[in-house]
Design an enzyme around this catalytic site. Sequence first.
Site, PDB file in Angstrom:
ATOM      1  N   GLN A   1       0.836  -1.188   0.000  1.00 26.13           N
ATOM      2  CA  GLN A   1       0.000   0.000   0.000  1.00 26.13           C
ATOM      3  C   GLN A   1       0.882   1.252   0.000  1.00 26.13           C
ATOM      4  OE1 GLN A   1      -3.473   0.104   0.205  1.00 26.13           O
ATOM      5  NE2 GLN A   1      -3.908  -2.084   0.405  1.00 26.13           N
TER       6      GLN A   1
ATOM      7  N   GLY B   1       8.809  -3.600  -0.118  1.00 32.05           N
ATOM      8  CA  GLY B   1       7.872  -3.920  -1.187  1.00 32.05           C
ATOM      9  C   GLY B   1       8.656  -4.177  -2.457  1.00 32.05           C
TER      10      GLY B   1
ATOM     11  N   GLY C   1      12.425  -2.426  -3.182  1.00 28.38           N
ATOM     12  CA  GLY C   1      13.224  -2.933  -2.070  1.00 28.38           C
ATOM     13  C   GLY C   1      12.714  -2.532  -0.704  1.00 28.38           C
ATOM     14  N   LEU C   2      13.601  -1.937   0.122  1.00 29.41           N
ATOM     15  CA  LEU C   2      13.284  -1.671   1.521  1.00 29.41           C
ATOM     16  C   LEU C   2      13.566  -0.221   1.880  1.00 29.41           C
ATOM     17  CD1 LEU C   2      16.071  -1.384   3.408  1.00 29.41           C
ATOM     18  CD2 LEU C   2      16.225  -3.823   2.909  1.00 29.41           C
ATOM     19  N   ALA C   3      12.999   0.192   3.013  1.00 33.72           N
ATOM     20  CA  ALA C   3      13.231   1.537   3.554  1.00 33.72           C
ATOM     21  C   ALA C   3      13.391   1.416   5.065  1.00 33.72           C
ATOM     22  CB  ALA C   3      12.071   2.464   3.214  1.00 33.72           C
TER      23      ALA C   3
ATOM     24  N   CYS D   1       1.531   1.641   5.026  1.00 35.82           N
ATOM     25  CA  CYS D   1       1.409   0.284   4.490  1.00 35.82           C
ATOM     26  C   CYS D   1      -0.009  -0.251   4.609  1.00 35.82           C
ATOM     27  CB  CYS D   1       2.405  -0.667   5.164  1.00 35.82           C
ATOM     28  SG  CYS D   1       4.115  -0.082   5.085  1.00 35.82           S
TER      29      CYS D   1
END
Length: 219
Positions: free
Chosen positions: A79, A145, A156-158, A174
């Site tokens: 999301q 995501g 990727g990622l945060a 999210c």
Amino acid sequence: MNNVIIKPTLTIRQYQNLTPYADRFQEMKNLTEQRDENTPDQLWILQHPNVLTQGQAGKPEHILIPTDIPVVQSDRGGQVTWHGPGQMVIYFMFDLNRLKWNVRTLVSFAEKLMIDLLNKYAIKAYAKPDAPGVYVDERKIGSLGFKIRRGRSYHGLALNIDCDLTGFQTINPCGYAGLEMVRLSDLVQDYPTFEQLASDVVEYFNNTDYFSDVEVTSA
């Protein structure tokens, strides 16, 4: 004759300045479309200017308060989320077929990467089977995501370092109403800088057994 497994190479690109989300999103898609079985995998470590990104399943009602923060429609899973200065973003352009990974392997690897980074600074983090990401005391510190196309990943990622959390307060992060976000700076007094964490990530990949060689470049 035994099958010889040839490990791929990895190029890690570190961005020195804030870089626009839309530009990197388009570049990721282009790379994934154009690559072949011999293309080296890439990992990008960067920070974005303020932006909200909607995943493929994103619902407009999860943006609670309209602001001047731009909203970009993305093709990653999940999301709506926020990116901005003080948050480390890592994008994975990996050939999952070559690595012999599936989507679950990729998600678990990304979550473990964040957990191990945080553990280095005495922060006990964990993943949840029903809510992707990484948490500390039920507060979310790391989001992820991905998009998989023809067995190759992007997005990727945060990981929240010392970002302003105001952007998260304008959304259901999210898609979860009331989800509280947290940063490294909330948890340890002498928290690592973006540059230090980027160095930790490079060291992490140098110590994995998945790649034959890791090359680091600046952008």
